[in-house]
Design a protein around this motif. Structure first.
Motif, PDB file in Angstrom:
ATOM      1  N   THR A 196       7.359   1.363  -3.837  1.00  0.00           N
ATOM      2  CA  THR A 196       7.447   0.059  -3.263  1.00  0.00           C
ATOM      3  C   THR A 196       6.993   0.320  -1.967  1.00  0.00           C
ATOM      4  OG1 THR A 196       9.288  -0.696  -4.585  1.00  0.00           O
ATOM      5  CG2 THR A 196       8.599  -1.996  -2.774  1.00  0.00           C
ATOM      6  N   ILE A 197       7.536   1.152  -1.069  1.00  0.00           N
ATOM      7  CA  ILE A 197       7.319   1.385   0.205  1.00  0.00           C
ATOM      8  C   ILE A 197       5.811   1.865   0.294  1.00  0.00           C
ATOM      9  CG2 ILE A 197       7.703   2.899   2.306  1.00  0.00           C
ATOM     10  CD1 ILE A 197      10.546   3.078   1.267  1.00  0.00           C
ATOM     11  N   LEU A 198       5.389   2.724  -0.564  1.00  0.00           N
ATOM     12  CA  LEU A 198       4.082   3.180  -0.370  1.00  0.00           C
ATOM     13  C   LEU A 198       2.991   2.053  -0.862  1.00  0.00           C
ATOM     14  CD1 LEU A 198       4.170   6.820  -1.905  1.00  0.00           C
ATOM     15  CD2 LEU A 198       3.824   6.348   0.273  1.00  0.00           C
ATOM     16  N   GLY A 199       3.328   1.352  -1.778  1.00  0.00           N
ATOM     17  CA  GLY A 199       2.543   0.306  -1.978  1.00  0.00           C
ATOM     18  C   GLY A 199       2.471  -1.043  -1.020  1.00  0.00           C
ATOM     19  N   PHE A 200       3.445  -1.096  -0.236  1.00  0.00           N
ATOM     20  CA  PHE A 200       3.283  -1.897   0.978  1.00  0.00           C
ATOM     21  C   PHE A 200       2.381  -1.434   1.964  1.00  0.00           C
ATOM     22  CE2 PHE A 200       7.388  -4.285  -0.230  1.00  0.00           C
ATOM     23  CZ  PHE A 200       6.882  -5.281  -0.706  1.00  0.00           C
ATOM     24  N   ILE A 201       2.436  -0.122   2.175  1.00  0.00           N
ATOM     25  CA  ILE A 201       1.419   0.489   3.009  1.00  0.00           C
ATOM     26  C   ILE A 201       0.130   0.441   2.485  1.00  0.00           C
ATOM     27  CG2 ILE A 201       0.831   2.723   4.241  1.00  0.00           C
ATOM     28  CD1 ILE A 201       3.912   3.464   4.057  1.00  0.00           C
ATOM     29  N   GLY A 202       0.054   0.798   1.278  1.00  0.00           N
ATOM     30  CA  GLY A 202      -1.504   0.635   0.716  1.00  0.00           C
ATOM     31  C   GLY A 202      -1.961  -0.938   0.701  1.00  0.00           C
ATOM     32  N   GLY A 203      -1.060  -1.805   0.557  1.00  0.00           N
ATOM     33  CA  GLY A 203      -1.522  -3.145   0.419  1.00  0.00           C
ATOM     34  C   GLY A 203      -2.008  -3.681   1.707  1.00  0.00           C
ATOM     35  N   ALA A 204      -1.126  -3.158   2.809  1.00  0.00           N
ATOM     36  CA  ALA A 204      -1.796  -3.351   4.180  1.00  0.00           C
ATOM     37  C   ALA A 204      -3.127  -2.867   4.177  1.00  0.00           C
ATOM     38  CB  ALA A 204      -0.830  -2.812   5.245  1.00  0.00           C
ATOM     39  N   GLY A 205      -3.490  -1.703   3.861  1.00  0.00           N
ATOM     40  CA  GLY A 205      -4.715  -1.190   4.086  1.00  0.00           C
ATOM     41  C   GLY A 205      -5.718  -1.881   3.222  1.00  0.00           C
ATOM     42  N   VAL A 206      -5.331  -2.582   2.129  1.00  0.00           N
ATOM     43  CA  VAL A 206      -6.314  -3.496   1.339  1.00  0.00           C
ATOM     44  C   VAL A 206      -6.759  -4.651   2.211  1.00  0.00           C
ATOM     45  CG1 VAL A 206      -6.498  -4.979  -0.694  1.00  0.00           C
ATOM     46  CG2 VAL A 206      -5.600  -2.665  -0.934  1.00  0.00           C
ATOM     47  N   LEU A 207      -5.383  -5.380   2.835  1.00  0.00           N
ATOM     48  CA  LEU A 207      -5.577  -6.460   3.486  1.00  0.00           C
ATOM     49  C   LEU A 207      -6.488  -6.033   4.811  1.00  0.00           C
ATOM     50  CD1 LEU A 207      -4.849  -9.327   3.930  1.00  0.00           C
ATOM     51  CD2 LEU A 207      -3.051  -8.629   5.141  1.00  0.00           C
ATOM     52  N   ALA A 208      -6.440  -5.038   5.440  1.00  0.00           N
ATOM     53  CA  ALA A 208      -7.045  -4.963   6.538  1.00  0.00           C
ATOM     54  C   ALA A 208      -8.827  -4.413   6.558  1.00  0.00           C
ATOM     55  CB  ALA A 208      -6.274  -3.506   7.335  1.00  0.00           C
ATOM     56  N   LEU A 209      -8.733  -3.571   5.315  1.00  0.00           N
ATOM     57  CA  LEU A 209     -10.195  -3.123   4.879  1.00  0.00           C
ATOM     58  C   LEU A 209     -10.953  -4.006   4.288  1.00  0.00           C
ATOM     59  CD1 LEU A 209      -9.283   0.568   3.589  1.00  0.00           C
ATOM     60  CD2 LEU A 209     -10.155  -0.235   5.753  1.00  0.00           C
ATOM     61  N   ASP A 210     -10.313  -5.059   3.583  1.00  0.00           N
ATOM     62  CA  ASP A 210     -11.012  -6.164   2.737  1.00  0.00           C
ATOM     63  C   ASP A 210     -12.059  -5.354   1.984  1.00  0.00           C
ATOM     64  OD1 ASP A 210     -11.397  -8.631   2.067  1.00  0.00           O
ATOM     65  OD2 ASP A 210     -12.938  -8.879   3.806  1.00  0.00           O
ATOM     66  N   SER A 211     -11.618  -4.527   1.374  1.00  0.00           N
ATOM     67  CA  SER A 211     -12.573  -3.688   0.453  1.00  0.00           C
ATOM     68  C   SER A 211     -12.490  -4.269  -1.075  1.00  0.00           C
ATOM     69  CB  SER A 211     -12.114  -2.063   0.176  1.00  0.00           C
ATOM     70  OG  SER A 211     -12.758  -1.815  -0.892  1.00  0.00           O
ATOM     71  N   SER A 212     -13.666  -4.982  -1.583  1.00  0.00           N
ATOM     72  CA  SER A 212     -13.857  -5.472  -2.840  1.00  0.00           C
ATOM     73  C   SER A 212     -13.298  -4.465  -3.989  1.00  0.00           C
ATOM     74  CB  SER A 212     -15.070  -6.081  -2.922  1.00  0.00           C
ATOM     75  OG  SER A 212     -15.934  -4.883  -3.161  1.00  0.00           O
ATOM     76  N   LEU A 213     -13.648  -3.174  -3.763  1.00  0.00           N
ATOM     77  CA  LEU A 213     -13.151  -2.169  -4.862  1.00  0.00           C
ATOM     78  C   LEU A 213     -11.696  -2.201  -4.933  1.00  0.00           C
ATOM     79  CD1 LEU A 213     -14.150  -0.291  -7.001  1.00  0.00           C
ATOM     80  CD2 LEU A 213     -14.172   1.546  -5.127  1.00  0.00           C
ATOM     81  N   LEU A 214     -11.041  -1.939  -3.738  1.00  0.00           N
ATOM     82  CA  LEU A 214      -9.490  -1.940  -3.544  1.00  0.00           C
ATOM     83  C   LEU A 214      -8.938  -3.163  -4.294  1.00  0.00           C
ATOM     84  CD1 LEU A 214      -9.159   0.120  -0.275  1.00  0.00           C
ATOM     85  CD2 LEU A 214      -9.035   0.679  -2.598  1.00  0.00           C
ATOM     86  N   THR A 215      -9.613  -4.286  -3.733  1.00  0.00           N
ATOM     87  CA  THR A 215      -8.937  -5.732  -4.268  1.00  0.00           C
ATOM     88  C   THR A 215      -9.025  -5.738  -5.833  1.00  0.00           C
ATOM     89  OG1 THR A 215      -9.617  -6.630  -2.155  1.00  0.00           O
ATOM     90  CG2 THR A 215      -8.887  -8.289  -4.086  1.00  0.00           C
ATOM     91  N   GLN A 216     -10.261  -5.308  -6.452  1.00  0.00           N
ATOM     92  CA  GLN A 216     -10.422  -5.297  -7.893  1.00  0.00           C
ATOM     93  C   GLN A 216      -9.290  -4.474  -8.512  1.00  0.00           C
ATOM     94  OE1 GLN A 216     -14.280  -4.825  -9.389  1.00  0.00           O
ATOM     95  NE2 GLN A 216     -15.297  -5.857  -7.518  1.00  0.00           N
ATOM     96  N   PRO A 234      12.785   5.091 -12.931  1.00  0.00           N
ATOM     97  CA  PRO A 234      13.670   4.373 -11.780  1.00  0.00           C
ATOM     98  C   PRO A 234      13.915   4.850 -10.608  1.00  0.00           C
ATOM     99  CG  PRO A 234      14.570   4.347 -14.260  1.00  0.00           C
ATOM    100  CD  PRO A 234      13.491   5.308 -14.166  1.00  0.00           C
ATOM    101  N   PRO A 235      13.884   6.373 -10.485  1.00  0.00           N
ATOM    102  CA  PRO A 235      14.006   6.806  -9.104  1.00  0.00           C
ATOM    103  C   PRO A 235      12.946   6.564  -8.243  1.00  0.00           C
ATOM    104  CG  PRO A 235      14.815   8.573 -10.924  1.00  0.00           C
ATOM    105  CD  PRO A 235      14.076   7.426 -11.576  1.00  0.00           C
ATOM    106  N   LEU A 236      11.814   6.454  -8.814  1.00  0.00           N
ATOM    107  CA  LEU A 236      10.463   6.281  -7.955  1.00  0.00           C
ATOM    108  C   LEU A 236      10.273   4.889  -7.469  1.00  0.00           C
ATOM    109  CD1 LEU A 236       7.944   8.293 -10.009  1.00  0.00           C
ATOM    110  CD2 LEU A 236       9.302   8.979  -7.934  1.00  0.00           C
ATOM    111  N   LEU A 237      11.222   3.697  -7.879  1.00  0.00           N
ATOM    112  CA  LEU A 237      11.050   2.635  -7.627  1.00  0.00           C
ATOM    113  C   LEU A 237      11.068   2.248  -5.905  1.00  0.00           C
ATOM    114  CD1 LEU A 237      10.798  -0.630  -8.309  1.00  0.00           C
ATOM    115  CD2 LEU A 237      13.357  -0.714  -8.304  1.00  0.00           C
ATOM    116  N   LEU A 238      11.882   2.755  -5.296  1.00  0.00           N
ATOM    117  CA  LEU A 238      11.856   2.479  -3.747  1.00  0.00           C
ATOM    118  C   LEU A 238      10.674   3.255  -3.042  1.00  0.00           C
ATOM    119  CD1 LEU A 238      13.265   1.370  -1.469  1.00  0.00           C
ATOM    120  CD2 LEU A 238      14.665   3.370  -1.078  1.00  0.00           C
ATOM    121  N   PRO A 239      10.513   4.377  -3.414  1.00  0.00           N
ATOM    122  CA  PRO A 239       9.325   5.049  -2.542  1.00  0.00           C
ATOM    123  C   PRO A 239       7.963   4.591  -3.109  1.00  0.00           C
ATOM    124  CG  PRO A 239      10.187   6.628  -4.387  1.00  0.00           C
ATOM    125  CD  PRO A 239      11.259   5.475  -3.980  1.00  0.00           C
TER     126      PRO A 239
END
Length: 596
Positions: free
Chosen positions: A322-342, A315-320
């Motif tokens: 989530t924040i790191l996940g959104f940053i990484g998700g932005a990277g997945v969207l920008a890079l359009d990498s098939s490996l990251l998407t998979q 539970p203590p890691l939920l917020l961090p």
């Protein structure tokens, strides 16, 4: 009808040429052969086919750097090739133009099957071949061997680009052969250069054709077209010797015609599903309006679901997270990498059934100490179990829109790319739910339960139980994916379900996961702890529902039907298990009273 590249061996079988060694050629004219002469002597046997055959033979060996000399004997023309007969018979040549014309004149479609064996790549030669293919109405080319034409050329790495351009300019498409030991090299790049003018091809090998029954072949072809978006079917029709009966059997007469024709034949059954035979056409690639925005929302939803899963355990890691996940998700969207998407699709596919079952376990634990549970009638327990059964399934399939959105690409439709990590998907949710059941939720906490487990004395029972669990897990993994085998009884059950519903639900869902889930829910509303083991095992059904949609090449409506059928049939089997349990429970109560 497919037409392979020709060679001297095949031309000699058709009678167009005769191939001689130096000794045989000398005997033909009554002379002695020259010692050390290892050349190949080729005589053109049919004057009417010589104008068409001679140029393709000469061109093939000139292209390979082999010397070609004129030769004649007995009034017939021939050539001498500066290479040994065994070598000469294997050299690939242009597909026989006379065969292609005969096939075309017979009213059949011609599908050339060429290779990348001729080196180096020659653009002019390819252009000449494609012009001849076009003249006989060919529109799609399939490849023979481990690579597409132009892939292995070492002298000029642009050969694949040139080949793709010539195919595109000529209006040619290609086909992606499924279930090969390894994908043909260069197929993904070629399909992309052709703007994905490609279709999926299902092949029935010569060995399979020798033993397969017409009924099995019929079912196999219909399933390939209906369930996997196959658009070309390749039937190997080589005759085979039957030594027991001392005859040569022909698959076309014995198997293929029987399987395809008739009111219940494969072609008619395909027509019932809306498919007609004819020229195969590629899928049209569409782009949705504001696709990047929708894709970004799908990534954000997937990241959120993964963060919720992690938060259930830490539970203590939920917020961090989530924040790191959104940053990484932005990277997945920008890079359009098939490996990251998979990877993101895999993690969200793991997250949904895990979150669904873990929240169910938490709910059951919160209700287990209520006094009214012990006074609840069997009917009320069944009603509550049904509601929780539906609720859990809905939460599990929440991952499906995210998986589809992340993998919604023509490369997955053509299986040029595939959803990776299937074994991990089939293990991780079960392991995570088991971790939560056995290590979370008690007063000792995770670390206290872990310490208690580590100092617990090992008993023979636990060793036997561990071996049994490992064996069951191994068998479960062998059944995962396309390579798993099924028993004869299960194959008959599959055929029954397919013919009854036209869509076959997954065995692990309706026969294992869902019945165990309903029974486990029913028992958990009365008994405090041990039925949760059934809930852990029932996670198989929840993750399998998500995995069904990871097969992007299968139409989504068919996958949805498969999941619903699995839930419905599993529900009925679960009710039967509950009735059996109730009967056994009452019998046990009577026996206990008599014993007392």
């Amino acid at each position: 009808m497919a037409v392979f590249e020709s060679n001297l061996d095949e031309l000699s079988l058709t009678g167009d040429v005769m191939v001689y060694t130096a000794q045989q050629a000398a005997q033909l004219v009554g002379e002695l052969s020259v010692p050390g002469d290892n050349r190949t002597y080729v005589m053109f046997n049919k004057p009417d086919t010589e104008p068409a055959i001679k140029p393709i033979v000469e061109d093939a060996f000139n292209q390979a750097g082999v010397s070609v000399e004129s030769w004649s004997a007995k009034g017939r023309d021939g050539i001498i090739l500066g290479v040994g007969p065994d070598d000469a018979k294997l050299r690939p040549m242009e597909p026989n133009p006379l065969s292609m014309q005969a096939i075309h004149d017979a009213g059949l479609m011609v599908v050339p099957r060429i290779s990348d064996r001729t080196q180096p790549y020659n653009a002019a030669r390819v252009s000449d071949w494609l012009a001849k293919f076009k003249a006989v109405g060919a529109t799609r080319i399939i490849f023979d061997g481990e690579a597409v034409t132009g892939y292995n050329n070492q002298a000029d790495q642009r050969s694949l680009d040139d080949f793709a351009k010539q195919l595109k300019d000529g209006g040619f498409g290609t086909a992606v052969i499924e279930n090969l030991k390894a994908p043909q090299l260069g197929m993904g790049a070629l399909a992309q250069k052709l703007d994905y003018n490609a279709v999926r091809l299902h092949s029935v090998s010569e060995g399979e054709m020798m033993v397969i029954s017409p009924e099995t072949l019929k079912d196999r072809l219909v399933l390939a077209v209906k369930d996997r978006n196959i658009r070309m079917i390749y039937l190997n029709a080589a005759p085979a010797r039957d030594d027991k009966k001392a005859v040569v059997t022909h698959p076309i007469d014995k198997t293929i015609v029987t399987a395809l024709s008739g009111d219940d034949g494969a072609i008619e059954r395909m027509r019932d599903f809306g498919f007609v035979t004819g020229e195969a056409h590629a899928f049209k690639v569409h782009k949705a309006p504001a696709e990047t925005v929708w894709r970004g929302l799908a990534i954000a939803g997937a990241v959120s679901l993964i963060a919720i899963m992690i938060g259930l355990f830490l539970p203590p890691l939920l917020l961090p997270v989530t924040i790191l996940g959104f940053i990484g998700g932005a990277g997945v969207l920008a890079l359009d990498s098939s490996l990251l998407t998979q990877a993101l699709a895999l993690f969200v596919a793991i997250a949904a059934p895990t979150v669904s079952v873990v929240t169910l376990v938490r709910l059951l634990r919160a209700r287990r100490n209520r006094p009214e549970n012990f006074r609840m009638s069997a009917g009320r327990r069944i009603g509550s179990a049904i509601l929780l059964y539906i609720r859990t399934a809905i939460l599990s399939v929440i991952a499906i829109p995210f998986v589809i959105a992340l993998l919604n690409d023509i490369t997955y439709e053509l299986v040029l790319q595939q959803f990776r990590g299937v074994s991990l998907l089939h293990l991780a949710p079960i392991a995570l739910v088991a971790l939560y059941v056995f290590f979370y939720g008690s007063a000792n906490g995770f670390w206290g339960n872990l310490r208690q487990l580590l100092v617990m004395p090992i008993k023979v029972f636990w060793v036997i139980a561990g071996v049994f669990i490992l064996a069951a897990g191994y068998y479960y993994l062998t059944r995962t994916g396309n390579g798993g085998s099924a028993s004869g009884i299960e194959m008959k059950l599959r055929t029954f379900l397919e013919t009854t519903f036209h869509v076959r639900p997954r065995f692990k869902e309706f026969a294992m996961g869902h019945p165990l889930m309903l029974l486990g829910l029913f028992l958990s509303l009365r008994y405090p702890k041990w039925p949760l083991v059934l809930i852990v095992a029932a996670t198989i059904g929840q993750l399998s529902m998500v995995d069904t949609f990871a097969h992007i090449h299968t139409p989504a409506v068919l996958s949805a039907t498969r999941d619903l059928l699995g839930l419905g049939i599993g529900f009925l089997i679960g009710l039967v298990l509950i009735v059996v349990w109730q009967v056994l429970e009452r019998l046990w109560a009577v026996w206990r009273k008599q014993l007392a």
